[in-house]
Enzyme design. Structure first.
Site, PDB file in Angstrom:
ATOM      1  N   ILE A   1       0.814  -1.222   0.000  1.00 36.94           N
ATOM      2  CA  ILE A   1       0.000   0.000   0.000  1.00 36.94           C
ATOM      3  C   ILE A   1       0.845   1.269   0.000  1.00 36.94           C
ATOM      4  O   ILE A   1       0.291   2.362   0.098  1.00 36.94           O
ATOM      5  CB  ILE A   1      -0.963   0.027   1.202  1.00 36.94           C
ATOM      6  CG1 ILE A   1      -0.181  -0.028   2.510  1.00 36.94           C
ATOM      7  CG2 ILE A   1      -1.964  -1.099   1.134  1.00 36.94           C
ATOM      8  CD1 ILE A   1      -1.055   0.221   3.712  1.00 36.94           C
ATOM      9  N   GLY A   2       2.172   1.121  -0.081  1.00 37.59           N
ATOM     10  CA  GLY A   2       3.022   2.304  -0.196  1.00 37.59           C
ATOM     11  C   GLY A   2       3.775   2.708   1.052  1.00 37.59           C
ATOM     12  O   GLY A   2       4.230   3.848   1.156  1.00 37.59           O
ATOM     13  N   LYS A   3       3.947   1.801   2.013  1.00 36.31           N
ATOM     14  CA  LYS A   3       4.713   2.151   3.214  1.00 36.31           C
ATOM     15  C   LYS A   3       6.149   2.513   2.863  1.00 36.31           C
ATOM     16  O   LYS A   3       6.725   3.440   3.436  1.00 36.31           O
ATOM     17  CB  LYS A   3       4.707   0.977   4.211  1.00 36.31           C
ATOM     18  CG  LYS A   3       3.366   0.701   4.869  1.00 36.31           C
ATOM     19  CD  LYS A   3       3.479  -0.294   6.009  1.00 36.31           C
ATOM     20  CE  LYS A   3       4.011  -1.642   5.580  1.00 36.31           C
ATOM     21  NZ  LYS A   3       3.134  -2.327   4.610  1.00 36.31           N
ATOM     22  N   THR A   4       6.751   1.771   1.925  1.00 35.21           N
ATOM     23  CA  THR A   4       8.157   2.009   1.598  1.00 35.21           C
ATOM     24  C   THR A   4       8.332   3.334   0.858  1.00 35.21           C
ATOM     25  O   THR A   4       9.355   4.017   1.034  1.00 35.21           O
ATOM     26  CB  THR A   4       8.718   0.843   0.768  1.00 35.21           C
ATOM     27  OG1 THR A   4       8.503  -0.379   1.479  1.00 35.21           O
ATOM     28  CG2 THR A   4      10.214   0.999   0.538  1.00 35.21           C
TER      29      THR A   4
ATOM     30  N   GLU B   1      10.024   0.824   9.626  1.00 36.37           N
ATOM     31  CA  GLU B   1       8.930   0.412   8.745  1.00 36.37           C
ATOM     32  C   GLU B   1       8.489  -1.003   9.071  1.00 36.37           C
ATOM     33  O   GLU B   1       9.272  -1.949   8.983  1.00 36.37           O
ATOM     34  CB  GLU B   1       9.357   0.490   7.276  1.00 36.37           C
ATOM     35  CG  GLU B   1       8.239   0.107   6.322  1.00 36.37           C
ATOM     36  CD  GLU B   1       8.682  -0.009   4.873  1.00 36.37           C
ATOM     37  OE1 GLU B   1       8.096  -0.850   4.153  1.00 36.37           O
ATOM     38  OE2 GLU B   1       9.607   0.715   4.469  1.00 36.37           O
ATOM     39  N   GLY B   2       7.227  -1.145   9.433  1.00 29.64           N
ATOM     40  CA  GLY B   2       6.683  -2.463   9.721  1.00 29.64           C
ATOM     41  C   GLY B   2       6.446  -3.266   8.450  1.00 29.64           C
ATOM     42  O   GLY B   2       6.810  -2.851   7.347  1.00 29.64           O
ATOM     43  N   ALA B   3       5.823  -4.428   8.628  1.00 29.07           N
ATOM     44  CA  ALA B   3       5.468  -5.283   7.485  1.00 29.07           C
ATOM     45  C   ALA B   3       3.972  -5.531   7.538  1.00 29.07           C
ATOM     46  O   ALA B   3       3.443  -5.970   8.565  1.00 29.07           O
ATOM     47  CB  ALA B   3       6.230  -6.606   7.543  1.00 29.07           C
ATOM     48  N   GLY B   4       3.283  -5.231   6.438  1.00 28.48           N
ATOM     49  CA  GLY B   4       1.832  -5.402   6.446  1.00 28.48           C
ATOM     50  C   GLY B   4       1.172  -4.410   7.387  1.00 28.48           C
ATOM     51  O   GLY B   4       1.582  -3.252   7.487  1.00 28.48           O
TER      52      GLY B   4
ATOM     53  N   LYS C   1      14.281  -1.701   8.996  1.00 27.92           N
ATOM     54  CA  LYS C   1      13.228  -2.643   8.588  1.00 27.92           C
ATOM     55  C   LYS C   1      13.366  -3.884   9.457  1.00 27.92           C
ATOM     56  O   LYS C   1      14.206  -4.756   9.193  1.00 27.92           O
ATOM     57  CB  LYS C   1      13.387  -3.004   7.115  1.00 27.92           C
ATOM     58  CG  LYS C   1      12.324  -3.961   6.572  1.00 27.92           C
ATOM     59  CD  LYS C   1      10.991  -3.285   6.343  1.00 27.92           C
ATOM     60  CE  LYS C   1       9.984  -4.253   5.703  1.00 27.92           C
ATOM     61  NZ  LYS C   1       8.694  -3.603   5.433  1.00 27.92           N
TER      62      LYS C   1
END
Length: 253
Positions: free
Chosen positions: A13-16, A125-128, A37
Site C-alpha cells: 500500500i506504499g509504506k516504503t 517500517e513495519g510489514a503489512g 526494517k
C-alpha cells in the site's frame, strides 16, 4: 533520540514510498536519520563470489536507491534489519517455513536501540498492518508499544479503505498509541469511476477517527530516483511532520 513508526492498513500500500519520502525530508533538513526494517519477507537471493547465498531486502534496497548518495551509505542502511526471509508471506509463517528461530520483539527492540546510538532520527517500517503476527504471541503493535515512537498510518486510497483505516486507528488507540497522522497513498491511477471516492476518503477517515490526514501521495508510474519532481514535492510536504517529531523530542529533553 526521535523515532517514527510506519505501519499500514495492509501490504503493498506504499509504506516504503512513505518511508523513503520521510527519510529524504529528514536528510534535506540536515537531520542525521536512517531507516530500520525489522522484518523483511519476500527477499530475493543472489550468489556471492564466494558461492554463498545472500538475501536481498527489497524495501531497504528501494529506500537506499532513492535516498543514499553513496554506495557506502547504501550498504550501511541495508544492514538495518533483524530478520529476513525468502517466502513472501506473514513473518510468523516465513520463519516457520524457513525453519529458523522464532522472531523475537525483544531482539528487534535491542537492534533498533543499537542503531539509535548513531542517529538523531530512526524511521522504522513495519510489514503489512499493525496486527500482523511476528510469532504466535506477538505482533507489530507490540513492537510499537515498546518503542513509543510517533506512529504514522499509511492507507491505500481506494474503495474499501475507510473500514481498513478506521480499524487500524482503533487498534492503535486501544494500545494508547494514537497515530500522529494518516497518509493516503494512491497505488493505482484514479479513474472517472472512482475519483470521487478517492477525494472523499481522506476527509471521512479523518472526521471519523480524529486523526489528521497528513497528505495524499498521487499515483506515479515512475518511482525511479530520476523522478525529482515527485520525490522533491512530497518530501517537502512531509518536512513539517519531521520537524514536529524532532521538536517534541527536544521539548521532552
Amino acid at each position: 533520540m526521535s523515532g517514527i513508526f510506519i505501519t499500514g492498513c495492509g501490504t503493498d500500500i506504499g509504506k516504503t514510498i512513505t518511508t523513503s519520502l520521510l527519510l529524504l525530508s529528514a536528510k534535506r533538513l540536515g537531520i542525521n536519520a536512517t531507516v530500520f526494517k525489522p522484518i523483511q519477507t519476500g527477499c530475493s537471493a543472489k550468489i556471492t563470489p564466494e558461492g554463498k547465498t545472500e538475501l536481498i531486502l527489497p524495501d531497504l534496497e528501494f529506500v537506499s536507491t532513492i535516498c543514499c548518495n553513496s554506495e557506502e551509505e547504501a550498504k550501511l542502511l541495508q544492514k538495518n534489519n533483524s530478520y529476513k526471509y525468502l517466502p513472501a508471506c506473514s513473518p510468523h509463517l516465513a520463519a516457520n517455513i524457513s525453519n529458523t528461530e522464532e522472531i523475537s520483539i525483544s531482539k528487534i527492540y535491542c537492534d533498533i536501540k543499537e542503531v539509535e546510538k548513531d542517529y538523531d532520527l530512526v524511521i522504522v517500517e513495519g510489514a503489512g498492518g499493525i496486527l500482523v503476527p511476528v510469532n504466535l504471541n506477538e505482533n507489530f503493535r507490540d513492537l510499537a508499544v515498546i518503542l513509543q515512537y510517533e506512529t504514522i498510518l499509511v492507507a491505500n486510497n481506494k474503495l474499501g479503505c475507510i473500514n481498513d483505516a478506521l480499524l487500524s486507528v482503533e487498534a492503535l488507540v486501544n494500545a494508547e498509541l494514537p497515530p500522529l497522522a494518516i497518509i493516503m497513498n494512491n497505488t493505482t491511477e484514479p479513474t472517472e469511476n472512482d475519483n470521487y471516492i478517492r477525494k472523499d476518503n481522506p476527509k471521512i477517515i479523518s472526521t471519523c477517527s480524529g486523526v489528521p490526514s497528513l497528505c495524499e501521495i498521487p499515483y506515479t508510474s515512475d518511482l525511479s530516483k530520476n523522478n525529482l519532481e515527485f520525490w522533491n514535492a512530497y518530501a517537502d510536504k512531509l518536512a513539517p511532520t519531521v520537524q514536529h517529531v524532532m521538536s517534541k523530542e527536544q521539548t521532552y529533553e
